[in-house]
Design a protein around this motif. Structure first.
Motif, mmCIF file in Angstrom:
data_model
loop_
_atom_site.group_PDB
_atom_site.id
_atom_site.type_symbol
_atom_site.label_atom_id
_atom_site.label_comp_id
_atom_site.label_asym_id
_atom_site.label_seq_id
_atom_site.Cartn_x
_atom_site.Cartn_y
_atom_site.Cartn_z
ATOM 1 N N GLU A 46 0.825 -1.199 0.000
ATOM 2 C CA GLU A 46 0.000 0.000 0.000
ATOM 3 C C GLU A 46 0.857 1.247 0.000
ATOM 4 N N PHE A 47 0.292 2.298 -0.538
ATOM 5 C CA PHE A 47 0.947 3.598 -0.603
ATOM 6 C C PHE A 47 1.021 4.232 0.772
ATOM 7 N N VAL A 48 2.158 4.880 1.072
ATOM 8 C CA VAL A 48 2.342 5.555 2.349
ATOM 9 C C VAL A 48 2.467 7.071 2.148
ATOM 10 N N ALA A 49 3.429 7.488 1.313
ATOM 11 C CA ALA A 49 3.694 8.919 1.161
ATOM 12 C C ALA A 49 4.432 9.165 -0.141
ATOM 13 N N ALA A 50 4.306 10.387 -0.645
ATOM 14 C CA ALA A 50 4.973 10.781 -1.883
ATOM 15 C C ALA A 50 5.588 12.153 -1.719
ATOM 16 N N ILE A 51 6.662 12.399 -2.482
ATOM 17 C CA ILE A 51 7.305 13.700 -2.492
ATOM 18 C C ILE A 51 7.759 13.989 -3.917
ATOM 19 N N TYR A 59 2.482 14.256 -0.202
ATOM 20 C CA TYR A 59 1.131 13.701 -0.099
ATOM 21 C C TYR A 59 1.208 12.434 0.733
ATOM 22 N N TYR A 60 0.174 12.226 1.559
ATOM 23 C CA TYR A 60 0.182 11.092 2.472
ATOM 24 C C TYR A 60 -1.111 10.301 2.375
ATOM 25 N N ALA A 61 -1.000 9.006 2.619
ATOM 26 C CA ALA A 61 -2.199 8.212 2.820
ATOM 27 C C ALA A 61 -2.891 8.699 4.088
ATOM 28 N N ASN A 62 -4.203 8.577 4.122
ATOM 29 C CA ASN A 62 -4.978 9.159 5.234
ATOM 30 C C ASN A 62 -4.519 8.665 6.595
ATOM 31 N N THR A 63 -4.202 7.394 6.691
ATOM 32 C CA THR A 63 -3.868 6.829 8.000
ATOM 33 C C THR A 63 -2.494 7.278 8.495
ATOM 34 N N MET A 64 -1.696 7.896 7.635
ATOM 35 C CA MET A 64 -0.356 8.335 8.015
ATOM 36 C C MET A 64 -0.283 9.829 8.244
ATOM 37 N N THR A 65 -1.277 10.562 7.791
ATOM 38 C CA THR A 65 -1.235 12.020 7.905
ATOM 39 C C THR A 65 -1.124 12.441 9.364
ATOM 40 N N GLY A 66 -0.148 13.308 9.625
ATOM 41 C CA GLY A 66 0.077 13.802 10.979
ATOM 42 C C GLY A 66 1.052 12.969 11.779
ATOM 43 N N HIS A 104 0.863 8.393 -8.064
ATOM 44 C CA HIS A 104 1.690 7.638 -7.110
ATOM 45 C C HIS A 104 2.032 6.235 -7.584
ATOM 46 N N LEU A 105 1.969 6.002 -8.874
ATOM 47 C CA LEU A 105 2.306 4.676 -9.379
ATOM 48 C C LEU A 105 3.821 4.529 -9.514
ATOM 49 N N PRO A 106 4.378 3.414 -9.064
ATOM 50 C CA PRO A 106 5.818 3.186 -9.205
ATOM 51 C C PRO A 106 6.237 3.169 -10.666
ATOM 52 N N THR A 107 7.414 3.671 -10.925
ATOM 53 C CA THR A 107 7.923 3.695 -12.290
ATOM 54 C C THR A 107 9.161 2.819 -12.464
ATOM 55 N N GLU A 108 9.682 2.262 -11.366
ATOM 56 C CA GLU A 108 10.846 1.392 -11.458
ATOM 57 C C GLU A 108 10.673 0.217 -10.493
#
Length: 120
Positions: A46-51, A59-66, A104-108
């Motif tokens: 699952e996605f966690v965070a992006a920069i 950007y963060y997944a809802n459960t990780m925000t904060g 947020h899709l992986p490219t590698e």
């Protein structure tokens, strides 16, 4: 192609903190948007965070925000994930990977990840 090595995982008690690092080689990580993902036992990744490449957007997944903070130091070719107020349900293998920021899709390819275990 960007090769990444994740580190910084370990065993921590609930409520504790960890800082994960993602060291890149092969190409300059500053050219890439980056993301953190995780996979718990028996569950899908699952996605966690992006920069974004410059670090100006996150950007963060809802459960990780904060609780989680993604950052980067392009001079060191490294991306970080600061994790605070950890919960047992945060237990997973954490991966970093170059992504396409808009979806947020992986490219590698995935790296080997780093194990985070949170005890109750």
């Amino acid at each position: 192609q960007v090769h990444v090595v994740e580190s910084g995982g370990g065993l921590v008690q609930a409520g504790g903190s960890l800082r994960l690092s993602c060291a890149a080689s092969g190409r300059t990580v500053g050219n890439y948007d980056m993301g953190w993902f995780r996979q718990a036992p028996g569950k899908e990744r699952e996605f966690v965070a992006a920069i974004n490449w410059s670090g100006t957007n996150t950007y963060y997944a809802n459960t990780m925000t904060g609780r989680f903070t993604i950052s980067r130091d392009n001079a060191k070719n490294t991306v970080y994930l600061q994790m605070n107020s950890l919960k047992p349900e945060d237990t997973a293998v954490y991966y970093c990977v170059p992504i396409r920021y808009r979806d947020h899709l992986p490219t590698e390819s995935w790296g080997q990840g780093t194990q985070v275990t949170v005890s109750s």
